[in-house]
Design an enzyme around this catalytic site. Structure first.
Site, short mmCIF file in Angstrom:
data_model
loop_
_atom_site.label_atom_id
_atom_site.label_comp_id
_atom_site.label_asym_id
_atom_site.label_seq_id
_atom_site.Cartn_x
_atom_site.Cartn_y
_atom_site.Cartn_z
N HIS A 68 1.13 0.20 -0.85
CA HIS A 68 1.11 1.16 0.26
C HIS A 68 1.06 2.62 -0.21
O HIS A 68 0.91 3.52 0.61
CB HIS A 68 2.33 0.96 1.15
N HIS A 83 0.46 8.27 0.45
CA HIS A 83 1.21 7.21 1.14
C HIS A 83 0.37 6.72 2.31
O HIS A 83 0.07 7.47 3.23
CB HIS A 83 2.55 7.77 1.63
#
Length: 164
Positions: A68, A83
């Site tokens: 992620h 992110h």
């Protein structure tokens, strides 16, 4: 000569949008960790396409096991976190296909990953991509973020930071 050694040189580093979508200010991200700049300052993109690219030139320092997030370090030591999505660590990497690994050199046109937006949304998570400069002590000046529609690779601005 001794005096010049005491002063570190500044570097201007171009930063680009990592995805196609809506460029937004980090303080509007619907996650307190990012909007309150607990990890550092930066910007975000609400993506409309699955492809995520590097916002800066450097070396991939980290690919999180849950896929992620990606850490990138410039040659002069600026640390950038990309992110992908909010609370997406809980998805255990399922909606992500990584295109890089730790140690890879990246440019602003290097694909980092595909984030399958439909899968992220179906899981009830937000798809916002946040770009955070995590060593803010090195940064002297950041670009002003103007919310707008961007394509990946569009200039966000230049970061001025201290080398080393």
């Amino acid at each position: 000569m001794l005096q010049s050694a005491l002063f570190k040189k500044n570097k201007l580093e171009p930063v680009v949008a990592p995805a196609t979508g809506q460029l937004i200010k980090i303080d509007t991200v619907p996650d307190d960790v990012f909007s309150q700049k607990m990890m550092g300052d930066g910007f975000a993109v609400q993506p409309t396409h699955d492809e995520i690219y590097s916002p800066i030139a450097g070396t991939v320092s980290t690919v999180f096991p849950t896929k992620h997030a990606v850490g990138i370090t410039t040659d002069e030591g600026l640390e950038v976190l990309v992110h992908m999505g909010l609370d997406t660590v809980e998805l255990e990497g399922k909606p992500f296909e990584m295109a890089v690994q730790s140690g890879d050199k990246v440019k602003t046109d290097t694909k980092l990953a595909d984030m399958h937006l439909d899968q992220v949304r179906a899981s009830g998570k937000d798809t916002t991509i946040v770009v955070v400069y995590t060593n803010m002590d090195k940064i002297n000046k950041m670009p002003e973020i103007t919310p707008q529609t961007v394509s990946h690779g569009n200039a966000v601005g230049d970061i001025e930071y201290t080398k080393g």
